[in-house]
Design a protein around this motif. Structure first.
Motif, PDB file in Angstrom:
ATOM      1  N   PRO A 281      -2.839 -70.791  19.650  1.00  0.00           N
ATOM      2  CA  PRO A 281      -1.831 -71.482  20.465  1.00  0.00           C
ATOM      3  C   PRO A 281      -0.948 -72.393  19.614  1.00  0.00           C
ATOM      4  O   PRO A 281      -1.353 -72.876  18.566  1.00  0.00           O
ATOM      5  N   SER A 282       0.265 -72.566  20.060  1.00  0.00           N
ATOM      6  CA  SER A 282       1.175 -73.519  19.435  1.00  0.00           C
ATOM      7  C   SER A 282       1.872 -74.278  20.557  1.00  0.00           C
ATOM      8  O   SER A 282       1.711 -73.966  21.739  1.00  0.00           O
ATOM      9  N   ASP A 283       2.641 -75.271  20.188  1.00  0.00           N
ATOM     10  CA  ASP A 283       3.336 -76.066  21.197  1.00  0.00           C
ATOM     11  C   ASP A 283       4.330 -75.229  21.991  1.00  0.00           C
ATOM     12  O   ASP A 283       4.483 -75.399  23.195  1.00  0.00           O
ATOM     13  N   ARG A 284       4.998 -74.297  21.324  1.00  0.00           N
ATOM     14  CA  ARG A 284       5.972 -73.445  22.015  1.00  0.00           C
ATOM     15  C   ARG A 284       5.299 -72.550  23.042  1.00  0.00           C
ATOM     16  O   ARG A 284       5.797 -72.375  24.143  1.00  0.00           O
ATOM     17  N   TRP A 285       4.169 -71.954  22.661  1.00  0.00           N
ATOM     18  CA  TRP A 285       3.466 -71.073  23.588  1.00  0.00           C
ATOM     19  C   TRP A 285       2.887 -71.872  24.745  1.00  0.00           C
ATOM     20  O   TRP A 285       2.864 -71.397  25.885  1.00  0.00           O
ATOM     21  N   ALA A 286       2.415 -73.085  24.475  1.00  0.00           N
ATOM     22  CA  ALA A 286       1.899 -73.932  25.546  1.00  0.00           C
ATOM     23  C   ALA A 286       3.024 -74.312  26.510  1.00  0.00           C
ATOM     24  O   ALA A 286       2.828 -74.319  27.732  1.00  0.00           O
ATOM     25  N   ALA A 287       4.200 -74.599  25.976  1.00  0.00           N
ATOM     26  CA  ALA A 287       5.345 -74.922  26.827  1.00  0.00           C
ATOM     27  C   ALA A 287       5.761 -73.719  27.664  1.00  0.00           C
ATOM     28  O   ALA A 287       6.096 -73.855  28.851  1.00  0.00           O
ATOM     29  N   LEU A 288       5.731 -72.536  27.061  1.00  0.00           N
ATOM     30  CA  LEU A 288       6.065 -71.323  27.800  1.00  0.00           C
ATOM     31  C   LEU A 288       5.057 -71.067  28.915  1.00  0.00           C
ATOM     32  O   LEU A 288       5.429 -70.726  30.042  1.00  0.00           O
ATOM     33  N   ALA A 289       3.777 -71.263  28.619  1.00  0.00           N
ATOM     34  CA  ALA A 289       2.745 -71.091  29.648  1.00  0.00           C
ATOM     35  C   ALA A 289       2.951 -72.086  30.781  1.00  0.00           C
ATOM     36  O   ALA A 289       2.826 -71.738  31.960  1.00  0.00           O
ATOM     37  N   GLY A 290       3.280 -73.313  30.458  1.00  0.00           N
ATOM     38  CA  GLY A 290       3.548 -74.319  31.477  1.00  0.00           C
ATOM     39  C   GLY A 290       4.776 -73.992  32.313  1.00  0.00           C
ATOM     40  O   GLY A 290       4.778 -74.175  33.532  1.00  0.00           O
ATOM     41  N   ALA A 291       5.810 -73.488  31.652  1.00  0.00           N
ATOM     42  CA  ALA A 291       7.026 -73.108  32.381  1.00  0.00           C
ATOM     43  C   ALA A 291       6.750 -71.945  33.332  1.00  0.00           C
ATOM     44  O   ALA A 291       7.226 -71.932  34.473  1.00  0.00           O
ATOM     45  N   LEU A 292       5.979 -70.972  32.868  1.00  0.00           N
ATOM     46  CA  LEU A 292       5.635 -69.842  33.727  1.00  0.00           C
ATOM     47  C   LEU A 292       4.779 -70.290  34.911  1.00  0.00           C
ATOM     48  O   LEU A 292       4.983 -69.840  36.048  1.00  0.00           O
ATOM     49  N   ALA A 293       3.834 -71.177  34.661  1.00  0.00           N
ATOM     50  CA  ALA A 293       2.999 -71.692  35.752  1.00  0.00           C
ATOM     51  C   ALA A 293       3.856 -72.476  36.746  1.00  0.00           C
ATOM     52  O   ALA A 293       3.665 -72.368  37.961  1.00  0.00           O
TER      53      ALA A 293
END
Length: 76
Positions: free
Chosen positions: A23-35
């Motif tokens: 995981p990275s910050d970008r992927w975590a942000a993308l996961a949060g945006a999708l959620a």
């Protein structure tokens, strides 16, 4: 108008992104945006938001433990 199919696709994408091996910050942000987008489609996605937060936290914690283990192996 049914929102079931888009919600399922977004929920699946959020979970796949949240459980990436590195995981990275970008992927975590993308996961949060999708959620968040899933929550906008269906209020029942509140559980999805919580699940993504927990998955990202556990992935980050596991990555931190693995990094500490590698650091300890290098120590003389």
């Amino acid at each position: 108008v049914g929102s079931g199919v888009p919600y399922i696709a977004i929920a699946l994408a959020a979970l796949v992104v949240a459980t990436r091996p590195r995981p990275s910050d970008r992927w975590a942000a993308l996961a949060g945006a999708l959620a968040g987008l899933g929550f906008l489609l269906r209020y029942a996605a509140a559980g999805l938001v919580l699940t993504v937060v927990v998955a990202v936290a556990l992935s980050s914690a596991a990555l931190g433990v693995a990094a500490m283990a590698r650091r300890d192996e290098r120590a003389p």
